[in-house]
Design an enzyme around this catalytic site. Structure first.
Site, PDB file in Angstrom:
ATOM      1  N   CYS A   1      29.361  31.365  23.994  1.00  0.00           N
ATOM      2  CA  CYS A   1      29.901  30.227  24.993  1.00  0.00           C
ATOM      3  C   CYS A   1      31.156  30.562  25.552  1.00  0.00           C
ATOM      4  O   CYS A   1      31.803  31.527  25.090  1.00  0.00           O
ATOM      5  CB  CYS A   1      29.735  28.932  24.624  1.00  0.00           C
ATOM      6  SG  CYS A   1      28.280  28.227  23.828  1.00  0.00           S
TER       7      CYS A   1
ATOM      8  N   GLY B   1      31.329  29.147  19.482  1.00  0.00           N
ATOM      9  CA  GLY B   1      31.186  29.370  18.111  1.00  0.00           C
ATOM     10  C   GLY B   1      30.028  29.028  17.417  1.00  0.00           C
ATOM     11  O   GLY B   1      28.710  28.356  18.189  1.00  0.00           O
TER      12      GLY B   1
END
Length: 484
Positions: A15, A117
């Site tokens: 992301c 993450g």
């Protein structure tokens, strides 16, 4: 349907996050920043803004373009503070309720969070929170952080936030918004990147430096591993509440994830990838006529390979930049022809030549098989494959959507078997020592590695609680979510 033969077998780029503190048209700046980070997640995008009184959010499936390039959307996100997120799902379904930033009304006020993450003990934490009465609105691991903050018994929001992070394992780079200010932080290992910049009097946070470039911001520094940066009307404050440990940033940021025009850990990603290609040429030379990159991620390494070997670099695969999703074609034969809408062999260049294809990685092997066959169909006399990373033998649990280990080609086969599988004349990978050398480091067996290289070595820098401790049925549930 996506008929791109090269994108269906890549490690997905986790992301990207982008935050703006105190700038006119903050949401518009965030949208620009997210455009620059689009490569880190193409499934969904979201922006949350704060106008001094209320939070406003717009989240949508798909790319930034088409969702955040409309005036009415940006007008619906007023305020001088905003944060945004581009997403590729590593946990949770691909549905709107999982699109970030996630927002909740806490006792201290509104709280929005954008996360790059993966929390490797999220399932255990979620089970514990649900038993204590928490009600989850998404299946994203990010929501665990919100609930940990909400249920902490500490008094101040920052103390609650630190308390929450102390319970979390894995990798996280976060940009959070509260009525009082913006919070940015990295996990103590620094697995995922996060940088800070300035645009006049405004403070900017981003996953990569290229996003700062796009909005005209000046790079100030990286957020340190384990650091929490708090920006309020009173200024910028830095906290380091966690014990100092040996940092292990993700080595694959240099190989593939980050854009080549970004700077990671003080090094040009483009220069590092060229150096990896040069090291690959030293380790695995082959007598050939052309060096051809697999577009686009293999290009810098191919340039480095060509320069080191003295073999000409040529664009043997031509990519069309004007084709989006193709129509759903009836029948396998027509569907296969749709592949050539996006990538096609440069037949006049390749016919009769011995070619070296340079790519960044092999995951399942299906992409490499297609590329080699494309070269053969174009008349190549020999097809040699060179990979600018070591064999990917292990799954990632830190924010990269890696297939289950049993589906990784390098886990199932040795290099000889992989060569036969993709029908190449030869196949070679850069060594793990060579990869570190290209980064200006030396990987020593007697000390902890300077990077997280677990996808190559299996040396995971944290506990993998959700893999180790949960019942088998829960592990299957988690793996099923990771695959979506």
């Amino acid at each position: 349907m996506n008929t791109n033969p090269f994108d269906d077998d890549k490690l997905r780029e986790e992301c990207g996050v982008f935050g703006v503190w105190q700038a006119d048209a903050a949401a518009a700046l965030v949208a620009l920043g997210l455009h620059a980070l689009q490569h880190r997640g193409q499934e969904a995008a979201g922006i949350t803004s704060w106008d001094g009184h209320h939070f406003h959010s717009h989240r949508a499936m798909g790319h930034v373009a088409g969702n955040f390039d409309r005036d009415e959307v940006i007008r619906g996100l007023p305020g001088r503070v905003a944060a945004g997120h581009v997403r590729y799902a590593t946990t949770g379904d691909t549905v709107l309720r999982n699109v970030q930033p996630l927002y909740a009304d806490l006792a201290s006020g509104g709280f929005a969070v954008a996360h790059n993450g993966n929390i490797s003990n999220a399932i255990k934490l979620r089970h514990d929170l649900v038993r204590r009465g928490s009600i989850f609105q998404s299946t994203s691991d990010t929501e665990v952080i919100i609930h940990l903050v909400a249920t902490s018994t500490y008094r101040t929001l920052i103390d609650k936030f630190v308390d929450a992070l102390r319970q979390v394992e894995g990798a996280y780079s976060l940009v959070c918004m509260t009525p009082e200010g913006m919070i940015a932080c990295r996990d103590p290992l620094g697995v995922r990147p996060l940088v800070m910049g300035k645009l006049g009097d405004s403070t900017i946070f981003a996953s990569e430096t290229v996003a700062l470039d796009v909005v005209g911001a000046e790079f100030e520094r990286e957020i340190d591993p384990g650091e929490i940066v708090i920006v309020t009307e009173s200024g910028i404050k830095s906290l380091k509440p966690f014990p100092a440990i040996h940092a292990r940033p993700c080595i694959f940021e240099h190989v593939y994830f980050s854009r080549p025009d970004s700077i990671v850990a003080g090094s040009s990603v483009y220069d590092v990838r060229k150096a990896i290609g040069a090291q690959l040429a030293i380790e695995s030379p082959v007598d050939a006529d052309l060096v051809i990159p697999v577009p686009d991620s293999g290009t810098p390494a191919a340039i480095g390979y060509a320069q080191q070997s003295g073999i000409p670099f040529e664009l043997g695969i031509i990519r069309s930049h004007y084709v989006g999703r193709t129509f759903i074609q009836p029948g396998d034969q027509v569907r296969h022809l749709g592949v050539k809408l996006k990538h096609n062999a440069n037949r006049a260049l390749i016919a009769g030549k011995r070619v070296i294809l340079v790519d960044d990685s092999i995951v399942r092997g299906t992409t490499s098989l297609k590329i080699v066959q494309m070269m053969r169909d174009a008349g190549a006399a020999e097809v040699h494959m060179r990979i600018a990373s070591p064999p990917t033998r292990h799954s990632c649990y830190y924010g990269v959507d890696t297939p289950e280990r049993t589906k990784l080609l390098a886990h199932k086969l040795d290099v000889g078997g992989m060569t036969d599988f993709i029908h190449a004349d030869s196949l070679a990978f850069v060594s793990i020592d060579g990869l570190y050398k290209a980064l200006g480091e030396a990987r020593r067996a007697d000390v902890r590695p300077q990077y997280c290289d677990a996808c190559f070595t299996g040396d995971y820098p944290t506990r993998l609680t959700d893999q180790e401790d949960l019942p088998v049925t829960d592990q299957f549930e988690m793996l099923a979510e990771r695959a979506l």
